[in-house]
Scaffold this motif. Structure first.
Motif, short mmCIF file in Angstrom:
data_model
loop_
_atom_site.label_atom_id
_atom_site.label_comp_id
_atom_site.label_asym_id
_atom_site.label_seq_id
_atom_site.Cartn_x
_atom_site.Cartn_y
_atom_site.Cartn_z
N LEU A 161 0.84 -1.20 0.00
CA LEU A 161 0.00 0.00 0.00
C LEU A 161 0.88 1.25 0.00
N PRO A 162 0.81 2.05 -1.09
CA PRO A 162 1.61 3.29 -1.10
C PRO A 162 1.19 4.20 0.05
N ILE A 163 2.12 4.97 0.57
CA ILE A 163 1.85 5.79 1.76
C ILE A 163 0.73 6.80 1.50
N GLN A 164 0.66 7.32 0.29
CA GLN A 164 -0.40 8.30 -0.01
C GLN A 164 -1.78 7.66 0.14
N ASN A 165 -1.88 6.38 -0.26
CA ASN A 165 -3.17 5.68 -0.13
C ASN A 165 -3.49 5.43 1.35
N LEU A 166 -2.46 5.08 2.11
CA LEU A 166 -2.67 4.82 3.54
C LEU A 166 -3.22 6.08 4.22
N ILE A 167 -2.61 7.20 3.92
CA ILE A 167 -3.03 8.46 4.55
C ILE A 167 -4.42 8.89 4.07
N LYS A 168 -4.68 8.67 2.80
CA LYS A 168 -5.94 9.15 2.24
C LYS A 168 -7.13 8.26 2.61
N TYR A 169 -6.92 6.96 2.62
CA TYR A 169 -8.06 6.05 2.73
C TYR A 169 -8.15 5.29 4.05
N PHE A 170 -7.21 5.50 4.95
CA PHE A 170 -7.21 4.76 6.22
C PHE A 170 -7.08 5.73 7.38
N GLN A 171 -7.59 5.30 8.52
CA GLN A 171 -7.36 6.10 9.73
C GLN A 171 -6.65 5.22 10.76
N GLN A 172 -5.79 5.87 11.53
CA GLN A 172 -5.05 5.11 12.53
C GLN A 172 -5.98 4.80 13.69
N VAL A 173 -5.96 3.54 14.13
CA VAL A 173 -6.75 3.16 15.29
C VAL A 173 -5.80 2.59 16.34
N ASN A 175 -3.48 0.29 18.90
CA ASN A 175 -2.45 -0.74 18.69
C ASN A 175 -1.70 -0.61 17.37
N ASN A 176 -1.47 0.60 16.94
CA ASN A 176 -0.73 0.83 15.69
C ASN A 176 -1.39 0.16 14.50
N CYS A 177 -2.70 0.05 14.55
CA CYS A 177 -3.42 -0.53 13.40
C CYS A 177 -4.04 0.60 12.57
N TRP A 178 -4.43 0.22 11.38
CA TRP A 178 -5.04 1.17 10.45
C TRP A 178 -6.36 0.58 9.96
N LYS A 179 -7.39 1.42 9.93
CA LYS A 179 -8.71 0.95 9.52
C LYS A 179 -9.16 1.69 8.26
N ALA A 180 -9.65 0.92 7.30
CA ALA A 180 -10.14 1.54 6.07
C ALA A 180 -11.28 2.48 6.40
N LYS A 181 -11.31 3.63 5.74
CA LYS A 181 -12.34 4.63 6.02
C LYS A 181 -13.70 4.15 5.51
N PRO A 182 -14.78 4.66 6.11
CA PRO A 182 -16.13 4.23 5.70
C PRO A 182 -16.38 4.42 4.21
N GLU A 183 -15.78 5.45 3.60
CA GLU A 183 -16.03 5.68 2.16
C GLU A 183 -15.59 4.47 1.33
N LEU A 184 -14.67 3.66 1.86
CA LEU A 184 -14.30 2.41 1.17
C LEU A 184 -15.18 1.27 1.68
N LEU A 185 -15.17 1.08 2.98
CA LEU A 185 -15.84 -0.11 3.56
C LEU A 185 -17.33 -0.14 3.24
N ASN A 186 -17.97 1.05 3.26
CA ASN A 186 -19.42 1.08 3.02
C ASN A 186 -19.79 0.73 1.58
N LYS A 187 -18.82 0.76 0.71
CA LYS A 187 -19.11 0.45 -0.71
C LYS A 187 -19.04 -1.05 -0.99
N ILE A 188 -18.56 -1.81 -0.02
CA ILE A 188 -18.32 -3.23 -0.27
C ILE A 188 -19.36 -4.09 0.44
#
Lengths: 276, 122
Positions: A161-173, A175-188
């Motif tokens: 995952l390129p860093i720009q995508n991580l920053i744009k489409y994920f939020q940090q939660v 335990n150092n984890c990253w969660k896909a933003k609703p704009e992605l998850l809600n589409k699936i």
């Protein structure tokens, strides 16, 4: 290598339920899986596992074996080229040429969800306002739960995952984890699905991603699945398989096309089919 | 491909250097931003710079600022750091880093990141 009695029994169970073929020379690949099944189901021995498999009633045992004996390896933008083909050739075919108002896509062995998320990020980068319907299915209930959560640890989030995508489409939660933003998850739309089943979705898809699945099937099952996937494509729809997979040995009529350094397989357009 | 590792930890530099060699590339090491500036000023030969954030003398961010102000090098820069907050990541990207790798990471992650950069440059 020991010829343990559990090998052929487990191999047959997995084959009957998933079509995944473990031949005698693959039995060694079952060893760590047998240990894991026994540990996670708290069984006393391999003999107990055999008894459970033979009784065939316990759905929890069945689900656990399927979870553990299927391969869940995946990462973001795996092999990259199929996503370039989607962006540069396939989407323009449907959106710019054919003016399709809503694109239906199926990631039919989505594992922990990196593939459908990669598909959506690819589309959003080029066609941010395009209507998309994305179904993501997998045979493994456990892995599907992870896909639905959209949460990845730092190592998973960095795999491909390129860093720009991580920053744009994920939020940090936590335990150092990253969660896909609703704009992605809600589409699936996530769902449990066995490609080996007879109840394929009624939906017809413009693109089906079925990567690194058929290599584990024998020829007969591979052909059965390919025929059903073919039926699930709209005329002019595309099937995207893994880098090492092909239609060799199959009689389905898909045109092999080279796009963005990879091979994709296209069903004939309705007009071409009528003319043929 | 010549890759400069800028990191004050010799242990980390050694591990990353091994990764780089295993991937078929050449590895070089600078112990902080200032050392990196000196090495690049002498010979700007690097195809990629892997840059730690927290280092003595000149940290990674100061290196990025120096590079922006002085046009030291056009080589792509990938941060390689334990700093993992989105605002810090964005700050580094704003200052010219092209990629970002959060420690700890695997050789495969490094390889995938390098491939992404190479494709973007092609």
């Amino acid at each position: 290598m020991d010829n343990k009695p559990v090998y052929p029994i487990l191999a047959k169970f997995v084959f009957d339920n998933t079509g995944i073929f473990y031949g005698e020379r693959d039995y060694y690949r079952l060893d760590s899986r047998i240990d894991k099944i026994i540990r996670e189901l708290n069984l006393s021995s391999e003999d107990t596992l055999i008894e459970h498999i033979k009784s065939g009633h316990d759905q929890e045992v069945k689900a656990k074996i399927i979870d553990i004996c299927t391969n869940n390896e995946t990462f973001f933008f795996r092999d990259q080229n199929p996503f370039n083909a989607l962006k540069d050739d396939i989407l323009p075919d449907f959106i710019d040429q054919k003016r399709v108002p809503e694109i239906n896509i199926w990631s039919c062995a989505c594992s922990s969800g990196q593939e459908p998320l990669s598909i959506l990020m690819t589309i959003f980068e080029k066609y941010p306002y395009q209507n998309i319907k994305l179904d993501a299915t997998d045979i493994s209930k456990t892995i599907l739960e992870k896909a639905k959560s959209g949460i990845y640890n730092s190592l998973e989030a960095q795999r491909g995952l390129p860093i720009q995508n991580l920053i744009k489409y994920f939020q940090q939660v936590e335990n150092n984890c990253w969660k896909a933003k609703p704009e992605l998850l809600n589409k699936i739309s996530y769902g449990e699905f066995n490609l080996f089943s007879n109840n394929y979705p009624k939906e017809k898809y413009h693109v089906i991603f079925c990567r690194n699945v058929l290599i584990y099937q024998n020829m007969e099952n591979k052909n059965k699945i390919l025929e059903k996937l073919y039926d699930s494509l709209v005329p002019g729809g595309y099937l995207i398989m893994g880098a090492g997979e092909s239609l060799i040995g199959s009689s389905i009529e898909l045109e092999q096309k080279s796009m963005a350094g990879t091979m994709v397989f296209k069903k004939k357009d309705a007009a071409n089919k009528a003319a043929a | 491909m010549k890759i400069l590792i800028v990191d004050d930890s010799n242990a980390i530099a050694m591990v990353v250097s091994e990764y780089i060699k295993e991937l078929g590339f050449e590895a070089y090491h600078a112990s902080n931003g200032k050392d990196a500036v000196d090495m690049i000023s002498q010979d700007d030969i690097f195809d990629l710079i892997l840059l730690d954030w927290n280092m003595p003398v000149m940290d990674g961010l100061s290196f990025l600022e120096f590079n922006q102000e002085n046009d030291l090098t056009k080589s792509p820069i990938m941060m390689m750091t334990t700093e993992n907050k989105p605002e810090k990541i964005m700050k580094a990207l704003e200052l010219g880093a092209l990629e970002y790798i959060m420690k700890p990471f695997s050789k495969e992650i490094l390889e995938l990141k390098i491939q992404t950069l190479k494709k973007a440059a092609a």
